[in-house]
Enzyme design. Structure first.
Site, short mmCIF file in Angstrom:
data_model
loop_
_atom_site.label_atom_id
_atom_site.label_comp_id
_atom_site.label_asym_id
_atom_site.label_seq_id
_atom_site.Cartn_x
_atom_site.Cartn_y
_atom_site.Cartn_z
CB CYS A 79 8.47 -10.02 -13.53
SG CYS A 79 7.26 -11.46 -13.26
CD GLU A 80 8.87 -13.68 -6.59
OE1 GLU A 80 9.81 -13.28 -6.00
OE2 GLU A 80 7.77 -13.77 -5.84
CG HIS A 81 4.83 -13.98 -10.59
ND1 HIS A 81 3.92 -12.93 -10.22
CD2 HIS A 81 4.86 -14.83 -9.55
CE1 HIS A 81 3.46 -13.25 -8.89
NE2 HIS A 81 4.19 -13.96 -8.26
CG HIS A 82 5.67 -13.73 -16.43
ND1 HIS A 82 4.97 -12.93 -15.31
CD2 HIS A 82 4.82 -14.79 -16.66
CE1 HIS A 82 3.74 -13.25 -15.41
NE2 HIS A 82 3.64 -14.36 -16.45
CD GLN A 120 5.40 -1.62 -9.41
OE1 GLN A 120 5.23 -2.11 -10.32
NE2 GLN A 120 5.01 -0.56 -9.04
CG HIS A 148 5.52 -5.29 -14.26
ND1 HIS A 148 5.83 -5.99 -13.36
CD2 HIS A 148 4.95 -4.04 -13.71
CE1 HIS A 148 5.92 -5.32 -12.13
NE2 HIS A 148 5.30 -4.14 -12.38
CB CYS A 150 5.36 -10.55 -17.53
SG CYS A 150 4.74 -9.58 -16.10
ZN ZN Z 1 5.31 -11.03 -14.43
#
Ligand code: ZN
Length: 187
Positions: A79-82, A120, A148, A150
């Site tokens: 996941c590119e956010h976390h 995703q 996920h 995260c």
């Molecule tokens: Zn994430």
């Protein structure tokens, strides 16, 4: 495609991260960690340096254009956010227009887009578009179901919860019967 990977920079960054969380990067268990992680990223983010067009280059002529479904393609992505893993299954269906690819190539296409920092929904769309662009089928439908970490190991902490999304292209987009055929084939 992404810029070049820089393992030295990853090592420096991991050392700083370890210091940042209050660890001693020189203690025995951590001495090799920056190097290990740098090598790991070459693998888990290596898809950003691959081209799905090459994976889908070899095609075979067919007479009948019946629906092809490859289901339960396992994947692991980040996941590119976390920068935490998300993982699960991708199911791909397409209706050929005179040409098909080897089934293993569908799984390899998933790998190309999974092995990078990702979202995703974006991954699912990229897989569908890669097939549309390179194979030019009559239509493509891709479903992705993923957990996920995260969401499950931090934040709302809902272990086992899955995020499911569907992307349709071409003939699948308007045709509810085809969409239902895909969903029934997954059962
Ligand atoms: Zn994430």
């Amino acid at each position: 495609m992404a810029n070049k990977m820089n393992p030295e920079l990853i090592k420096q960054a991991v050392t700083m991260l370890l210091e940042g969380i209050g660890e001693d990067p020189n203690r025995e268990g951590l001495v090799e960690t920056p190097d290990r992680i740098a090598r790991m990223y070459e693998e888990i983010c290596g898809g950003a340096y691959q081209d799905a067009a090459e994976v889908l280059e070899k095609r075979f002529k067919v007479d009948s254009n019946e629906i092809v479904l490859e289901k339960d393609i396992n994947f692991y992505s980040m996941c590119e956010h976390h920068m935490l893993p998300f993982f699960g299954k991708v199911h791909i269906a397409y209706i050929p227009d005179g040409e098909v690819v080897g089934l293993s190539k569908l799984a390899r296409t998933v790998e190309v887009y999974a092995r990078r920092l990702q979202l995703q929904e974006q991954m699912t769309a990229q897989i569908a578009d890669a097939l549309m662009d390179n194979l030019q089928p009559k239509g493509v439908m891709v479903m992705c179901e993923a957990e996920h970490t995260c969401m499950t190991m931090r934040g709302v902490k809902k272990p086992g919860s899955k995020t499911v999304n569907i992307v349709t292209r071409g003939a699948f987009t308007e045709d509810e019967k085809l969409q239902n055929l895909f969903l029934n084939m997954l059962k």
